[in-house]
Design an enzyme around this catalytic site. Structure first.
Site, PDB file in Angstrom:
ATOM      1  CB  SER A  88       3.145   4.960  -1.035  1.00 40.39           C
ATOM      2  OG  SER A  88       4.269   4.131  -1.249  1.00 40.39           O
ATOM      3  CG  HIS A 239       1.497   0.606  -3.596  1.00 39.29           C
ATOM      4  ND1 HIS A 239       1.391   0.555  -2.211  1.00 39.29           N
ATOM      5  CD2 HIS A 239       2.374   1.618  -3.871  1.00 39.29           C
ATOM      6  CE1 HIS A 239       2.177   1.475  -1.685  1.00 39.29           C
ATOM      7  NE2 HIS A 239       2.775   2.144  -2.665  1.00 39.29           N
TER       8      HIS A 239
END
Length: 261
Positions: A88, A239
């Site tokens: 990320s 994610h």
């Protein structure tokens, strides 16, 4: 800028170290399972990025600054070349290093993020929950913080991830610099580099199959910066793919690194 880090013993002579960079609101142990998986083959350096974990706080929070922090750490450790892996926000920081100093990067692994601008409202509920805890000085335990955060965040897994950084040693109850992260949220969600800036080395993007952070529409942006990029998709995870499917994620990373070495 002084970064907090941990480095494993050098596993074998000549092995290129692997640097692990966590995501927004995280800290170095977020990628602890990967570190344990790799440390028998590679020296592994787990880093707290600026304004996170035990690293120094600074009012600036952007990818140019984060990349310079990492390059300064490599100089401090006298490491001429490393593998970089980031998740990320950490993936964007890793990409920034590769674009600015490609000769220092043996390879790049980017977990569930693209070199693009993202919408700035993805974490509105998260910031509301974090601010609620920060504004409640009498909270003294993760359980109390979790109860308060549940009014803003319904997903227990998200709250538990955030609560890893809960600390009563900070006036805001958080190890990360909440004010700086909120003030520079547009920089964190953005991407400042132009398409002509390239890293020509080997790159692997790993996508969580149920995540919307990496999309087919991002392919042009990826190949503009990283012409040798390849991709893998881990199905049935979001994610936080490295935490949801650690065995699969770790195996993909290890095989990629073995191909390079």
């Amino acid at each position: 800028m002084k970064l907090n880090y941990q480095i494993t013993p050098f596993a074998s002579a000549g092995a290129v170290p692997v640097v692990l960079l966590h995501g927004l609101f995280g800290k170095q142990d977020n990628l602890g399972l990967l570190k344990q998986h790799l440390m028998s083959r590679y020296p592994v350096i787990s880093v707290d990025l600026r304004n996170h974990g035990s690293s120094e706080w600074h009012p600036d929070m952007n990818y140019h600054a984060m990349s310079l922090d990492i390059l300064e750490l490599l100089e401090q450790l006298q490491l001429p070349k490393v593998h970089l892996l980031g998740h990320s926000m950490g993936g964007k920081a890793a990409m920034a290093v590769a674009l600015q100093e490609p000769a220092r990067v043996a390879s790049l692994v980017v977990a569930d993020i693209a070199p693009v601008n993202y919408q700035e409202n993805r974490h509105s509920a998260v910031f509301n929950a974090l601010q609620a805890v920060a504004a409640t000085p009498h909270i003294s335990s993760r359980k109390e913080a979790d109860h308060l955060m549940s009014e803003y965040l319904s997903e227990p897994a998200v709250r538990q991830f955030l609560l890893k950084s809960f600390s009563n040693e900070k006036s805001t109850h958080w190890q990360f610099n909440l004010h700086a992260l909120e003030q520079h949220y547009a920089d964190i969600m953005g991407w400042p580099y132009t398409p002509d800036q390239q890293y020509p080395g080997p790159v692997l993007f790993i996508k969580g199959g149920a995540s919307d952070y990496l999309q087919t529409g991002h392919q042009t942006a990826i190949t503009n910066h990283f012409p040798q990029a390849s991709a893998r998709v881990i199905p049935d995870c979001g994610h936080w793919l490295h935490a949801e499917k650690p065995a699969l994620f770790n195996g993909i990373v290890e095989r990629f690194l073995q191909q390079i070495n």
